[in-house]
Design an enzyme around this catalytic site. Structure first.
Site, short mmCIF file in Angstrom:
data_model
loop_
_atom_site.label_atom_id
_atom_site.label_comp_id
_atom_site.label_asym_id
_atom_site.label_seq_id
_atom_site.Cartn_x
_atom_site.Cartn_y
_atom_site.Cartn_z
CG PHE A 179 -1.88 1.18 1.22
CD1 PHE A 179 -3.05 1.13 0.48
CD2 PHE A 179 -1.56 2.34 1.92
CE1 PHE A 179 -3.92 2.21 0.45
CE2 PHE A 179 -2.43 3.44 1.88
CZ PHE A 179 -3.60 3.37 1.15
CD GLU A 188 -8.49 4.89 -0.40
OE1 GLU A 188 -9.48 5.64 -0.54
OE2 GLU A 188 -8.54 3.65 -0.59
CB SER A 189 -5.63 10.99 2.72
OG SER A 189 -4.58 10.04 2.59
CB CYS A 227 -2.60 7.77 0.74
SG CYS A 227 -3.94 6.96 1.64
CG PHE A 264 -8.53 2.53 7.99
CD1 PHE A 264 -9.68 2.71 7.25
CD2 PHE A 264 -7.70 3.62 8.22
CE1 PHE A 264 -9.99 3.96 6.72
CE2 PHE A 264 -8.01 4.87 7.70
CZ PHE A 264 -9.16 5.04 6.95
CB SER A 301 -7.23 8.60 8.44
OG SER A 301 -6.53 8.08 7.34
CG HIS A 305 -3.58 10.60 6.56
ND1 HIS A 305 -4.89 10.26 6.73
CD2 HIS A 305 -3.55 11.93 6.28
CE1 HIS A 305 -5.65 11.33 6.52
NE2 HIS A 305 -4.87 12.35 6.26
CD GLU A 346 -0.23 -2.20 6.07
OE1 GLU A 346 0.10 -1.00 6.26
OE2 GLU A 346 -1.36 -2.55 5.68
#
Lengths: 379, 379
Positions: B28, B96-97, B111, B252, B258, B273, B277
């Site tokens: 990602f 995403e963001s 992102c 998440f 976020s 954000h 991983e």
């Protein structure tokens, strides 16, 4: 005046500077590739030349024979036209630009479609073989974006490829693109020994100019001037140099000009190269001199060439107070008659500082627009 | 505390942040594309809102209905998770963001493999239709180099293509690559109205971090924290914000975080954000707050995330004395525990200044080498 030798060993017109074909799409890339390498010896302790006695070598690049420099230039697809020397360095005017050799530093600058990077491997060999200099202390490779990258040898069509090639020879490198990616800009690749010895004050000023007025360009032709010295005088180039500077120059046939200047009793130099064809006019000035303040030096150069646009870089190590002062001036002051489109201040990990600035002449109602955004994307 | 509304309208896991496939090559892209647009109206005289009466529009982007923002986000292939408002702006946490909307400014940050630039055309329409804002006063589009450009939609695989696309909408633009072309770097595209009205003090701090330690990354998972607020507290993020800041955030499933924060009674915001991983850890912090000095703010963020590497940018217009002071501090001072690999100071034609700096954590004998040169070339 220092002892000098100036020998013309080939016809005065370089291969790429012979008469322009009638063809309207004739083009010559004035923008130079510039390589500066500072050498050292692993036999030295704290920069003290113990090595002298340990091996036969003089620890000076100046002990590399002339024929080796001739062969080196051939690798770049250019050649030496004539040479001049003083106590501290040897200067060579090339069919495409210039070569300067001092004890520990080589500066090779080549324009047109030359292959400068093809010299690196051999240059490192020569330094070790003839001079016992087996370390590269600092290396700088830089150039302006090309007007016609499509006409360059493949390696030089994008700076990424040049970076990759240089990484075969040097470690711990970094690279920068200064200026707007959308118009005129300047690329730098640099690498330094982690424990690069503290050197004395050093700086370099470069001014890369385009779109000079016709009456200026006309002077750099065989029509207007008899020969190099005549051109140096008529253009006023002799008056922008520090006093007493020794000059050897070339006025190409039918047009084009190259000049190397040596400041007596020092390794200070200046070099000027002019591509006067109006369709792709280009002029470059480079110096490391410290007699004239670099801000005043810049003004003299601009008065001489009157470019519509120019970019300027000043590289300074932490010991050059004068250059650092000029860098600050450029950040704070205006350049008379010019609009500054951007300025960038870079500090490298070595604590060297670099200023890049780009200027466009302020337009009078008479002149056409000249926004920096006109500069076509060329890479 | 300002009036707030926080509404979760979709499941809390964004499409690209669902459980990582067993596949070891799951990736990602945490690095965001960031668009900031300042609008104006041609009906205004010297920034005075005469237009209010001249046409029905409120001259505020906040009058654009929510469903239009939902549709806009869809164009970028992301969606709104929940919203929060105060007197001066609306804040949206996205799959995403983030998205922030104030009267004249839109900030859209996305992102992953989102298509941020696909929103521009529609955004300009919405601003004119609902708000009577028919001028773009300033636009800034920026991003870090991607770790995996090959996994981006075609347009985003090289910044040249993004520049060309933006030029369809904006004039007189310029673009920069800051940092070493050989490792981490940051791209900026910017365009301003020639006579952009003098605005009040404005600045933006961004800190883009990679290689966080495992014990920090572990906190941004559903294993370690119940939900967003729990994560905000356990990670100490609540303590790096100015006091009284209103926060809405998302943790998440199974991991990723976020957060949007609004400073009461102002258009000051912060957003964080995190992609936790370990194989491609990334965290970003952005703020325009002026309660805490930006140098102190930076230290707080670094203490919280402890990245191995980070790059930092501070954008300041000429009216923000505090940001200009911090820019100078960054140039002169060390960042405790970090080695600065390069710093660049840029002055744009608008007299806005930008500082970019890149840092690598100083290695203890225990830790592996982490030279900036490790950063793979990715564009």
């Amino acid at each position: 005046m220092p002892a000098q030798t100036a020998v013309a060993i080939v016809p005065v017109s370089g291969p790429d500077k012979t008469a322009a074909p009638a063809s309207p799409d004739y083009f010559f890339e004035g923008a130079e590739k510039l390589l500066e390498v500072w050498f050292g010896s692993s036999l030295e302790v704290d920069g003290v030349a113990e090595a002298d006695t340990k091996n036969g070598a003089s620890l000076s690049l100046r002990s590399i024979p002339r024929q080796e420099w001739d062969a080196l230039c051939e690798l770049a697809a250019c050649r030496i036209l004539h040479a001049m020397s003083n106590e501290c360095m040897d200067s060579y005017v090339l069919s495409e630009s210039s070569l300067f050799v001092s004890d520990r530093r080589v500066i090779l600058k080549t324009c047109g479609s030359t292959k400068l990077l093809a010299t690196i491997s051999r240059l490192l060999e020569l330094a070790e073989t003839y001079s016992g200099l087996d370390q590269v202390v600092n290396v700088y490779y830089s150039r302006k974006n090309f007007a016609r990258p499509d006409l360059q040898p493949k390696l030089y069509r994008s700076f990424d490829a040049e970076m990759d090639y240089l990484d075969r020879f040097f470690d711990e490198s970094s690279a920068y693109c200064l200026g707007s990616m959308k118009s005129d800009r300047w690329y730098l690749y640099t690498s330094s020994l982690p424990q690069a010895p503290i050197t004395c004050a050093d700086h370099t000023l470069e001014i890369l100019m385009t779109e000079m007025p016709q009456h200026v360009l006309d002077l750099f032709t065989r029509e207007a001037c008899e020969d190099g010295p005549d051109c140096t005088k008529k253009t006023g180039i002799d008056r922008i140099m520090p006093p007493g500077t020794a000059i050897h120059e070339e006025l190409f046939d039918p047009c084009g000009y190259s000049m190397n200047a040596l400041v007596p009793n020092s390794d200070k130099y200046a070099t000027i190269h002019v591509t006067p064809e109006p369709a792709f006019s280009y002029a470059s000035f480079e110096t490391n001199q410290d007699h004239i303040c670099l801000f005043a030096q810049t003004k003299r150069v601009l008065e001489c060439f009157q470019p519509q646009k120019f970019l300027l870089t000043i590289f300074s190590n932490e010991h050059s107070e004068s250059a650092k002062a000029t860098q600050q001036q450029l950040w704070e002051k205006e350049m008379l008659g010019y609009r500054r489109t951007s300025i960038q201040f870079v500090r490298l990990e070595t604590d060297e500082t670099l200023v890049y600035a780009h200027y466009v002449r302020k337009c009078k109602s008479s002149c056409g627009s000249s926004s920096e955004d006109e500069g076509e994307r060329s890479e």
